[in-house]
Design an enzyme around this catalytic site. Sequence first.
Site, PDB file in Angstrom:
ATOM      1  N   GLU A 193       0.776  -1.142   0.008  1.00  0.00           N
ATOM      2  CA  GLU A 193      -0.078   0.043   0.122  1.00  0.00           C
ATOM      3  C   GLU A 193       0.917   0.936   0.147  1.00  0.00           C
ATOM      4  O   GLU A 193       1.562   1.653   1.208  1.00  0.00           O
ATOM      5  CB  GLU A 193      -1.183   0.099   1.450  1.00  0.00           C
ATOM      6  CG  GLU A 193      -2.025  -1.019   1.218  1.00  0.00           C
ATOM      7  CD  GLU A 193      -3.209  -0.743   0.586  1.00  0.00           C
ATOM      8  OE1 GLU A 193      -3.447   0.205  -0.098  1.00  0.00           O
ATOM      9  OE2 GLU A 193      -3.895  -1.724   0.003  1.00  0.00           O
TER      10      GLU A 193
ATOM     11  N   CYS B 160      -2.419   9.414   2.570  1.00  0.00           N
ATOM     12  CA  CYS B 160      -1.965   8.920   1.367  1.00  0.00           C
ATOM     13  C   CYS B 160      -2.709   9.321   0.198  1.00  0.00           C
ATOM     14  O   CYS B 160      -2.197   9.498  -1.051  1.00  0.00           O
ATOM     15  CB  CYS B 160      -1.651   7.777   1.633  1.00  0.00           C
ATOM     16  SG  CYS B 160      -3.216   6.566   2.061  1.00  0.00           S
TER      17      CYS B 160
HETATM   18  P1  NAD Z   1       7.673   5.186   7.877  1.00  0.00           P
HETATM   19  O1  NAD Z   1       8.806   6.051   7.714  1.00  0.00           O
HETATM   20  O2  NAD Z   1       6.940   5.138   9.172  1.00  0.00           O
HETATM   21  O3  NAD Z   1       8.109   3.581   7.304  1.00  0.00           O
HETATM   22  C1  NAD Z   1       6.932   2.712   7.233  1.00  0.00           C
HETATM   23  C2  NAD Z   1       7.660   1.361   7.895  1.00  0.00           C
HETATM   24  O4  NAD Z   1       8.824   0.987   7.042  1.00  0.00           O
HETATM   25  C3  NAD Z   1       7.968   1.598   9.248  1.00  0.00           C
HETATM   26  O5  NAD Z   1       7.420   0.387  10.037  1.00  0.00           O
HETATM   27  C4  NAD Z   1       9.569   1.599   9.175  1.00  0.00           C
HETATM   28  O6  NAD Z   1      10.333   0.936  10.234  1.00  0.00           O
HETATM   29  C5  NAD Z   1      10.181   0.858   7.658  1.00  0.00           C
HETATM   30  N1  NAD Z   1      11.025   1.325   7.192  1.00  0.00           N
HETATM   31  C6  NAD Z   1      11.659   2.395   6.999  1.00  0.00           C
HETATM   32  N2  NAD Z   1      12.703   2.446   6.317  1.00  0.00           N
HETATM   33  C7  NAD Z   1      12.892   1.138   6.191  1.00  0.00           C
HETATM   34  C8  NAD Z   1      14.159   0.335   5.356  1.00  0.00           C
HETATM   35  N3  NAD Z   1      14.943   0.942   5.076  1.00  0.00           N
HETATM   36  N4  NAD Z   1      14.026  -1.014   5.483  1.00  0.00           N
HETATM   37  C9  NAD Z   1      12.699  -1.719   6.147  1.00  0.00           C
HETATM   38  N5  NAD Z   1      11.939  -1.129   6.565  1.00  0.00           N
HETATM   39  C10 NAD Z   1      11.899   0.210   6.647  1.00  0.00           C
HETATM   40  O7  NAD Z   1       6.562   5.694   6.810  1.00  0.00           O
HETATM   41  P2  NAD Z   1       6.736   6.513   5.480  1.00  0.00           P
HETATM   42  O8  NAD Z   1       7.273   5.257   4.479  1.00  0.00           O
HETATM   43  O9  NAD Z   1       7.147   7.722   5.341  1.00  0.00           O
HETATM   44  O10 NAD Z   1       5.062   6.734   5.173  1.00  0.00           O
HETATM   45  C11 NAD Z   1       4.402   7.616   4.202  1.00  0.00           C
HETATM   46  C12 NAD Z   1       4.306   6.922   2.985  1.00  0.00           C
HETATM   47  O11 NAD Z   1       3.402   6.031   3.106  1.00  0.00           O
HETATM   48  C13 NAD Z   1       3.730   7.987   1.918  1.00  0.00           C
HETATM   49  O12 NAD Z   1       4.517   7.618   0.623  1.00  0.00           O
HETATM   50  C14 NAD Z   1       2.525   7.633   1.855  1.00  0.00           C
HETATM   51  O13 NAD Z   1       1.606   8.075   0.849  1.00  0.00           O
HETATM   52  C15 NAD Z   1       2.406   6.120   2.058  1.00  0.00           C
HETATM   53  N6  NAD Z   1       0.990   5.673   2.550  1.00  0.00           N
HETATM   54  C16 NAD Z   1       0.197   4.846   1.751  1.00  0.00           C
HETATM   55  C17 NAD Z   1      -0.768   4.603   2.242  1.00  0.00           C
HETATM   56  C18 NAD Z   1      -1.701   3.454   1.627  1.00  0.00           C
HETATM   57  O14 NAD Z   1      -2.645   2.954   2.353  1.00  0.00           O
HETATM   58  N7  NAD Z   1      -1.658   3.069   0.392  1.00  0.00           N
HETATM   59  C19 NAD Z   1      -1.306   4.721   3.671  1.00  0.00           C
HETATM   60  C20 NAD Z   1      -0.262   5.615   4.361  1.00  0.00           C
HETATM   61  C21 NAD Z   1       0.666   6.080   4.001  1.00  0.00           C
END
Ligand code: NAD
Length: 461
Positions: free
Chosen positions: A212, A246
């Site tokens: 997602e 998102c």
């Molecule tokens: P985040 O930084 O919290 O990361 C998400 C998860 O990935 C965390 O649990 C983190 O520990 C893990 N993570 C981070 N870096 C990593 C790595 N190098 N290796 C392995 N795991 C790792 O959240 P984010 O990614 O900044 O979230 C925002 C993004 O998510 C935006 O792009 C948003 O559009 C998207 N999003 C999508 C939805 C959806 O339902 N499609 C919903 C919410 C957010």
Amino acid sequence: MSLESIKSIFEDHKNYFSEGETLSISFRKNQLARLRDLIEKNEKAIHDALKEDLGKSEFEAYVSETGFCILEIDKAIHNIDKWARTKSVSTSLLHFPASSYIKPEPLGTVLIISPWNYPFQLLISPLVGAIAAGNTAILKPSEVAPATSKIVADLIKNHFSNSYISVVEGAVEETQALLDLPFDYIFYTGNEFVGKIVMEKASKHLTPVTLELGGKSPCFIVGDVDLDLTIKRITWGKFFNAGQTCVAPDYLLVEEKHYEKIVPLFEKYINELYGKDPKVSDDYGKIINQRHFDRLMGYFTKEEILLGGDSDREAKYISPTILKAQFDSSVMREEIFGPLCPLIKIKNIDEGIKFVNSRPKPLALYIFTNNEELETKILERTSSGGVCINDTLLHLSSDTLPFGGVGASGMGMYHGKFSFDTFSHFRAVMKRRQMLDIPIKYPPYTSSKLSKIRKLLKFMG
Ligand code: NAD
């Protein structure tokens, strides 16, 4: 948490699953009811954590986090008998005498990884599907929303068997350690960069995934349209959770004839929804951390501000802001994920469609118009995870619609029955009788057998 501890939690989950307790529907219903109870009894503590992490108002916390999950749970409890039922299907003459059915079964032990912007909902809502489908689950909340991560970890630990559902808190190291394990399914929500890491790691064990992800969701304002209501609805959807959604409309594609009227309407509705100074509004959220604050402020130096533009780094506050933009503006390169709304003037919808199609496929697409011809043309000529016509965000909250991306905005879908399906394997079963063994399929393959088979297939086609 040490790598050894993570491995041992995983093994416990595998063992628990193999004991078969999660298979019965009554067990699943009890666990869902327990989850519901946990949320209801601890709603205030969860809302407090969301306030601490994101400055979420109680209304937004309830509507988009706790209340959202309770509704998902209720729907699952109400429908699980139907969803989990074995479905008989017809069997072709070719297989006579036989019967056939499709049996939904749990996948096993699943991993759910969530991001920080809806840190409760995006962890618990997939869990509802995982429980309903009869799996055991390990949850990895986002370390970027630490207060919510902690309360979820504490609550799950105190309410569920630790071999059935558990939480692994931590950051990159812990997530990577989890991703190295042979889970039966991985459900990841977050950014595209990490999505690729998840998929690469999952491929080592051929683990199926849901991704997602996000992207830049366009919003068309074209043709005959109630502009006042349009901007009211966009103001709500764009600045909900301070734009950290998102599916928030990322940028507006506004037909020339409407362009000049947009900013005064934004001024009117920002004022009406958040008051003269949104900084003191209880209903307006804050930016998650200083890193994201600095990233968003970077756009201020590059783009012309048409409205708003106030900020306070210490308070992680950025006011609802409208920017003037062109297709090649810097704010048009990456997903904004904050309270900045670029306006782009378009001559006609073809110009807008061409631009949208030159970009990766978005998670959501919005169309504001009363002109069905324009609506149909935009729908037919573009692609996106989902679409909402004449409003924002709402399509996501319908349990009868699948929620998920396409292309760069992700793969897989969930909510309502789609969550149950995501965490299930649909096992194909054919039962033959130990009688009437028609010899045609066995060697020696004579020309007469082949000719009969040809006739049979032709007859059945
Ligand atoms: P985040 O930084 O919290 O990361 C998400 C998860 O990935 C965390 O649990 C983190 O520990 C893990 N993570 C981070 N870096 C990593 C790595 N190098 N290796 C392995 N795991 C790792 O959240 P984010 O990614 O900044 O979230 C925002 C993004 O998510 C935006 O792009 C948003 O559009 C998207 N999003 C999508 C939805 C959806 O339902 N499609 C919903 C919410 C957010």
